[in-house]
Design a protein around this motif. Structure first.
Motif, PDB file in Angstrom:
ATOM      1  N   ILE A 314      -7.017  28.109  37.622  1.00 31.06           N
ATOM      2  CA  ILE A 314      -6.098  26.635  37.716  1.00 31.06           C
ATOM      3  C   ILE A 314      -6.421  25.832  39.147  1.00 31.06           C
ATOM      4  O   ILE A 314      -6.349  26.576  40.069  1.00 31.06           O
ATOM      5  N   ARG A 315      -7.026  24.858  38.773  1.00 25.39           N
ATOM      6  CA  ARG A 315      -7.243  23.820  40.185  1.00 25.39           C
ATOM      7  C   ARG A 315      -6.645  22.702  40.115  1.00 25.39           C
ATOM      8  O   ARG A 315      -6.510  21.860  39.004  1.00 25.39           O
ATOM      9  N   ARG A 316      -5.921  22.233  41.009  1.00 29.35           N
ATOM     10  CA  ARG A 316      -5.115  20.915  41.213  1.00 29.35           C
ATOM     11  C   ARG A 316      -6.119  19.954  41.651  1.00 29.35           C
ATOM     12  O   ARG A 316      -6.647  20.095  42.788  1.00 29.35           O
ATOM     13  N   LEU A 317      -6.252  18.817  41.172  1.00 28.79           N
ATOM     14  CA  LEU A 317      -7.137  17.774  41.146  1.00 28.79           C
ATOM     15  C   LEU A 317      -6.207  16.845  42.312  1.00 28.79           C
ATOM     16  O   LEU A 317      -5.106  16.333  41.978  1.00 28.79           O
ATOM     17  N   GLU A 318      -6.495  16.205  43.359  1.00 30.29           N
ATOM     18  CA  GLU A 318      -6.150  15.189  44.260  1.00 30.29           C
ATOM     19  C   GLU A 318      -7.045  14.366  44.755  1.00 30.29           C
ATOM     20  O   GLU A 318      -8.439  14.181  44.512  1.00 30.29           O
ATOM     21  N   LEU A 319      -6.583  13.182  45.101  1.00 33.43           N
ATOM     22  CA  LEU A 319      -7.388  12.072  45.524  1.00 33.43           C
ATOM     23  C   LEU A 319      -8.145  12.324  46.559  1.00 33.43           C
ATOM     24  O   LEU A 319      -7.847  12.982  47.621  1.00 33.43           O
ATOM     25  N   LEU A 320      -9.681  11.928  46.636  1.00 36.82           N
ATOM     26  CA  LEU A 320     -10.446  12.302  47.698  1.00 36.82           C
ATOM     27  C   LEU A 320     -10.114  11.134  48.786  1.00 36.82           C
ATOM     28  O   LEU A 320      -9.486  10.117  48.653  1.00 36.82           O
TER      29      LEU A 320
END
Length: 329
Positions: A314-320
């Motif tokens: 599981i990988r959390r996506l965040e704003l670049l």
């Protein structure tokens, strides 16, 4: 931070900070505070959607399109994903002294053809010329007005809704990168730049349609992170379901890009109820621009965007902070 940086135009974290800390500080209209692709304007007997966008893509001509086609398609798409039928556009040009007239004519002709194909009219415009060296050739702004058919919002979404993308991810971002000749890679890959109203307007009839957005700067990941923040819900994405061309995968692996964050100019993210998902896919796949549409995830009640990887992680996506490919639109 005392100065504007290139990352402030990326569509990511720095863009958000600039909008919230500066523009919203002074521009206080409730319509603007929704931070949607278009604003809904109530004119008594009718409701309109209004949007504006500026285009600084480099180079001006690239496989699959040009800055003119992009300027029309982008504004048509912002209206369409807002649940509106695009009707009228304006076009404004900032042109550098010495810019070849044959290139300008090519751009304007492309805009006219794209507008015709989308069924919209360009009804007003403006032209400014600046001294040589004060502008990178030509910049274009287009604004658009459309008739609202169906109001869409992240707030309409519910846990269990499905997330659909209308086709391959990352084509535009990689096509622009290769057109800049920064890397010695040869591929027939083209930008997906296209007006999407013909593809998406049939979805307006689905009772379970909740939300749409075109994943331009910042890609699908940024769209879904903003969706999560606005709705208070989350999204679980399935890596094995993401439609990505082999050429795009290869170049992303080679250069360290993530297809989820790459720009698209002819795709849409659609959130729809599970009951209407099959019908939505049927409608999308019946159109040439949607033949590779796929369900890529599900809305959850946990307010984060998580990617379930092929290996079960599981990988959390965040704003670049910044876009790895600036000036792609």
């Amino acid at each position: 931070m005392e100065f504007v940086e290139i990352g402030h135009g990326s569509g990511g974290k720095l863009t958000r900070e600039l909008i919230e800390n500066l523009f919203l500080k002074y521009f206080g209209s409730p319509e603007l505070h929704t931070l949607s692709d278009a604003s809904y304007l109530n004119l008594g007997s009718s409701e309109l959607a209004f949007t504006t966008d500026s285009f600084v893509v480099k180079p001006h001509f690239f496989p699959g399109g040009d800055i003119g086609k992009l300027s029309v398609a982008g504004t048509v798409n912002d209206l369409t994903v807002s649940g509106a039928e695009p009707k009228f556009l304006t076009a404004a040009f900032i042109i550098e002294e010495g810019y070849p007239l044959k290139d300008l004519e090519r751009i304007v002709a492309s805009m006219a053809e794209t507008a015709r194909s989308a069924g919209v009219s360009i009804v007003a415009g403006d032209t400014k010329v600046v001294e040589k060296g004060k502008c990178d050739g030509v910049f274009i702004n287009t604004s658009g007005v459309g008739r609202v058919v169906r109001r869409l919002s992240p707030s309409l979404a519910k846990p269990g809704d499905l997330v659909i993308v209308t086709g391959y991810l990352g084509d535009h971002g990689i096509a622009i990168s290769l057109a800049r000749e920064e890397f010695e890679v040869e591929t027939p890959l083209e930008s997906d730049c296209a007006p999407l109203n013909g593809l998406l307007t049939p979805l307006f009839e689905l009772p379970g349609l909740r939300f749409m957005r075109d994943p331009t700067r910042g890609g699908v990941a940024t769209v879904l992170i903003e969706f999560s923040e606005s709705s208070g819900l989350g999204v679980e994405l399935w890596e094995e379901s993401l439609p990505v061309r082999d050429e795009v995968k290869f170049i992303c692996d080679m250069l360290g890009y993530d297809p989820l964050y790459l720009a698209n100019e002819g795709k849409a993210v659609v959130v729809v109820s599970e009951e209407d998902a099959d019908k939505a896919l049927e409608l999308l796949k019946s159109h040439p621009l949607g033949e590779h549409a796929a369900v890529i995830g599900r809305v959850t009640d946990f307010p984060q965007v998580l990617l379930k990887t092929r290996v079960g992680g599981i990988r959390r996506l965040e704003l670049l902070e910044e876009d790895p490919l600036p000036r792609i639109c």
